[in-house]
Motif scaffolding. Structure first.
Motif: not given
Lengths: 408, 268, 295
Positions: A380-395
């Motif tokens: 999940i954090s990788q996909s946040v870093i890559l900009g694929e998931t927003s912080a909110e979605q990630a949480a």
């Protein structure tokens, strides 16, 4: 004829000696600096205990737990294995470990830091002998900081105490020195699990809930943590990379700061590297809380218990725990009070720079399903870093993942 | 015409060399220091065999190599023996049930090894072949591909030889060993080379059945080494790669003539 | 043959077949039957299996990770099969043309295929490194942007594919060379008399006559690519953010990391169904190839 008799006698004698030895196989994933220290300690133990022979087998870090499970199922596990403290519920609950209450000595148990030894239990039975705690810390390159002019009035390298300071220094250094990156950290476990837990706790969040023995995620704080991580990468001071690249860049004076566990201390002092080590930065108004886990020794379950082997194995792992000052050379912090206060530990170099970290550790959750949850955290954090998931979605994804794993 | 030949030759050789760059670089890097590698150098600034020394000290590369060699060669020999017998039966013998056996022998095609990896693992575990080279060798033996290639080849051998021999009173074994087998050698070599390469390169299965470091095959051992040892970084890994590859390359250079010819003949 | 001899002959035939037959049943057919049974169970290896009907399948089709892994697997097939087909054909034509050093050229292109998967992947992983890998040196030399190959979600799968093409193409080249050698030179000679250019000869003679080899290479390669595991496991471990996770990788994770044996086997069963189609095609193709020439 007499010669032949003599040979037979000697052979019989030899085989008697050989068979009197109890062989204990030990699985470790220690390597490099840590590996050498373990190997030396085992050699020392074997020399001191002629009736026991400990044989070490090295297994890949990422595969040890899979292999251990298959080995237990196959009825062919090692006599002793290294295991992270957080993994004990997973294995103990499946009946894959041998309880050792009846074999462990009382004096060593009372010597432990209480939080650590309590986690070595599952359903009130003792399953492990912990040997250290190893938090996430921050390394910095003194030479590069000085080169970038980041020094105090005495000309000493400035050490960032807060995240804002870290970001500021890292930006300055990156520009002045023309570096590709100025902070390096591995993009999976290091950022997604360890940095996440550190920052989340610094925000005031509680990750693991001991009462319900599960993870209670505060969505708002998780979101803020992901925003922070995303911000670090967006500013360009840190880039997505694997463990080897992160370490190589730091070792090669190509990065100013490096987030890694204390185990890197096993190697860094031996290199031609002007570095320092300190706790991870803190949020304004918070303590520098940081992630930590512990190594322990456990006895995987055999189809049939052999009391002699168990006795010998426990003798070895207790001996190892008592010699933890030696093991601490690998960078880890001891968990036995007597070792923590010993000169042997305190006289190790740079320990005063990070020994205090032990007061602010957030242990990896000791709960069933942690192996899978942490894997989700890395992704999940990788996909946040890559900009694929927003912080909110990630949480939300993390919350859902925790729910799914615990429900299964 | 001749100019064209030269130009094509230059093109072909140039492409070949470019194709081999990763290998050449691997060999060069194995003699470089960590500093050289991190600086992205082609040539070592000082040729050193340190990487080889480190790897020989720290890794059981010899053991892994022997494990790979034993499992690949024993399995290959087994495949050749067992599958040649089966192929001979379904292609050269006439008996009730021949067609059924032929179709049965090809069912393996329809069942990829990964699809049955889990139940197979559970079985291998139950009979105690985890961490045993037989755990790799035995499941590899019933190869439908081998039976297929061999039987196709044997079918194509004209019946005249066989009939003449039968008239002379030759037994079935005589026919098999003295006539059909010698004529099938190209396809046997193809089967052997292909299966050796496949088993030598297999990663999924040995990763599952070998849990003990001493029993790793070369591919599994190398990856475990690269993934576990923080001090054995790029240089020593490249040295390990070179040591793992050299013997195979040498064998290949000797066998390559047979390979192309065998493939040509057995796919006919 | 006498009745006695016939019976003896039959007995002998079954005896010859027996070792293969037993091994086939034990190591292929019985596990296959078990694998079909397993899909109805939930089992963590240490406990007792629990019958759950079709729950594994309903779970699978709502499991986003499984569905993306399935897509990644197909994506990998798309990224590897066409390049292998085209490149191996062209190189085979070149290696089979009238040049000096044919043997060297063939060996050079086949050599990577003899290397073990770990050697290939570990070497390429370092070549791809954006900070000290040789590929970034080359792209920099040509003034191109440095790509963070294995960490960039856009490039990770192409990077794995490039390595795979480089590693396995040699095998298809051998197949093509075998096919090329069977085209009678009289075809070309006739075309030359008509004044056909090399290009026309290739389009009108070589490519159509090799139709069977093309199909063989495509089908074999699709089967191989559908099973991709090692390259991903070694070079990216399925990352970044699961962007290179293929079905085999997911089966490995679910089966041998989280020990959901029934669930993993259900996914393997789906893969079996998909591959069955191609395996059947391959078999048909190979059987019919025995009736006519390869070309």
């Amino acid at each position: 004829m007499r010669k032949a008799l003599l040979v037979i006698c000697i052979a019989a004698l030899l085989s008697a000696i050989v068979s009197a030895k109890t062989t204990i196989t030990v699985w470790t994933f220690f390597s490099g600096g840590e590996g050498f220290i373990v190997t030396d300690l085992i050699k020392k133990f074997n020399a001191e205990n002629p009736d026991i022979e400990v044989v070490e087998q090295i297994v890949e870090w990422g595969e040890l737990y899979n292999k251990l499970t298959t080995a237990v199922v196959a009825g062919d596990p090692p006599d002793v294995s290294v295991m992270h403290l957080a993994m004990i519920p997973d294995f103990a609950s499946r009946g894959a470990l041998t309880p050792i209450d009846a074999y462990a000595s009382k004096d060593i148990l009372s010597d432990y830091v209480p939080e650590i030894i309590s986690k070595a239990h599952y359903n009130n039975k003792l399953y492990a002998i912990p040997i250290d705690t190893h938090p996430l810390v921050m390394y910095y390159n003194k030479k590069l900081l000085k080169k970038a002019g980041l020094v105090d009035q005495n000309g000493e390298a400035l050490i960032p105490k807060t995240w804002d300071e870290l970001i500021k220094y890292a930006k300055t250094a990156k520009e002045k020195l023309g570096l590709e990156v100025s902070i390096t950290a591995e993009n999976g476990p290091m950022v997604g699990e360890r940095l996440f837990m550190a920052y989340y706790t610094q925000l005031g969040g509680e990750f693991y809930d001991a009462k319900t023995n599960s993870i209670k995620l505060d969505l708002e704080k998780a979101k803020k943590t992901y925003e922070f991580i995303k911000g670090l990468y967006d500013s360009g001071i840190i880039k997505s990379m694997d463990y080897n690249t992160a370490e190589s860049l730091f070792q090669n004076d190509q990065s100013v700061f490096h987030l890694n566990g204390v185990w890197a201390m096993a190697v860094y002092p031996t290199l031609n590297l002007e570095f320092g080590v300190t706790s991870v930065p803190a949020l304004e108004g918070s303590k520098p809380y940081t992630w930590a886990d512990s190594h322990t020794w456990v006895l995987p379950k055999h189809p049939k218990d052999d009391p002699n082997k168990i006795k010998a194995a426990v003798k070895f792992i207790e001996w190892f725990a008592r010699n933890a000052a030696e093991w601490a050379k690998a960078g880890h912090l001891p968990v036995l009070n007597s070792v923590l206060k010993s000169d042997a530990f305190l006289s190790l170099p740079m320990r005063k720079d990070y020994a205090q970290v032990a007061n602010f550790v957030v242990p990896a959750p000791s709960m069933k399903g942690w192996v899978e949850i942490r894997q989700k955290m890395w992704e999940i954090s990788q996909s946040v870093i890559l900009g694929e998931t927003s912080a909110e979605q990630a949480a939300k994804q993390l919350q859902q993942a925790i729910k799914d794993v615990l429900a299964d | 015409m001749s100019l064209k030949k030269y130009l094509l030759t230059i093109l072909a050789i140039a492409l070949s060399l470019i194709y081999l760059v990763p290998l050449i670089w691997m060999a060069l890097a194995s003699f470089q220091s960590q500093k050289d590698i991190l600086a992205g150098k082609w040539m070592p600034s000082k040729w050193s065999t340190d990487n080889y020394r480190i790897i020989l000290q720290r890794a059981k590369i010899g053991t892994w190599f022997v494990n790979s060699l034993i499992s690949s060669s024993v399995a290959t020999i087994g495949i050749v023996v067992i599958c040649t017998l089966a192929a001979y039966t379904v292609s050269r013998m006439d008996f009730p049930g021949r067609r059924f056996l032929y179709i049965l022998s090809l069912t393996g095609f329809m069942i990829p090894s990964q699809a049955i990896a889990i139940p197979l693992y559970l079985m291998v575990r139950r009979v105690g072949l985890v961490n045993n080279l037989l755990g790799i060798i035995l499941p590899a033996l019933p190869s439908s591909m081998a039976v297929f290639i061999l039987s196709q080849f044997m079918k194509a051998i004209p019946a005249d030889y066989e009939e003449a021999a039968r008239l002379d009173g030759a037994s079935e074994l005589d026919i098999m060993f003295k006539i059909i087998l010698p004529m099938s050698i190209p396809s046997i070599i193809t089967v052997a080379v292909l299966h050796f390469t496949w088993i030598w390169n297999d990663f999924f299965w040995p990763l599952i059945v070998m849990t003990n470091e001493k029993m790793y095959t070369l591919p599994v051992g190398l990856v475990a080494l690269a993934g576990s040892d923080v001090n054995i970084r790029y240089g020593p890994i490249m040295a390990a790669n070179v040591m793992a590859s050299l013997p195979v390359i040498v064998v290949y250079l000797f066998m390559q003539r047979y390979l192309t010819r065998g493939v040509v003949l057995s796919l006919r | 043959m006498t009745v006695y001899n016939k019976r003896k002959h039959t007995l002998l035939a079954y005896m010859f077949f027996l070792p293969f037959g037993i091994l086939l049943v034990v190591f292929k057919l019985i596990p296959f039957v078990n694998s079909v049974r397993m899909v109805f169970y939930k089992w963590d290896v240490l406990g007792t299996p629990q019958f759950i009907g079709l729950a594994n399948f309903t779970r699978m089709f709502s499991d986003r990770v499984f569905l993306t892994s399935l897509w990644h697997t197909f994506y990998f097939v798309i990224l590897t099969v066409p390049p292998i087909l085209i490149l191996s054909f062209l190189i085979a034509v070149l290696a089979n043309s009238k040049i000096y050093g044919k043997g060297f050229v063939r060996s050079a292109f086949y050599l990577p295929y003899t290397l073990t998967i770990s050697v290939v992947c570990l070497t390429w992983a370092l070549l791809y490194n954006p900070y000290f890998g040789m590929i970034s040196k080359v792209t920099k030399f040509f003034g191109l942007k440095t790509i963070n190959w294995l960490v960039d979600p856009l490039w990770a799968m192409p990077a794995v594919s490039i390595t795979t093409v480089w590693w396995t193409m040699g095998f298809s080249i051998v197949l093509y060379i075998a096919g090329l050698q069977q085209i009678p030179s009289s075809y070309y000679e006739a075309a030359e008399l008509d004044g056909a250019s090399s290009f026309k000869k290739m389009i009108f003679i070589t490519i159509p006559l090799l139709k069977r080899v093309h199909i063989l290479v495509i089908v074999t390669q699709i089967i191989a690519s559908l099973q991709i595991f090692g390259q991903v496991y070694i070079m990216t471990a399925g990352g970044p953010a699961g962007k290179t996770r293929t079905v085999m990788q997911y089966i490995y994770e679910q089966g041998f990391r989280y020990f959901r044996m029934g669930y993993a086997q259900s996914m393997a069963f789906i893969m079996f169904l998909i591959m069955l189609v191609f395996a059947y095609l391959q078999l048909r193709l190979m059987i019919s190839s025995s009736k006519e020439e390869l070309i």
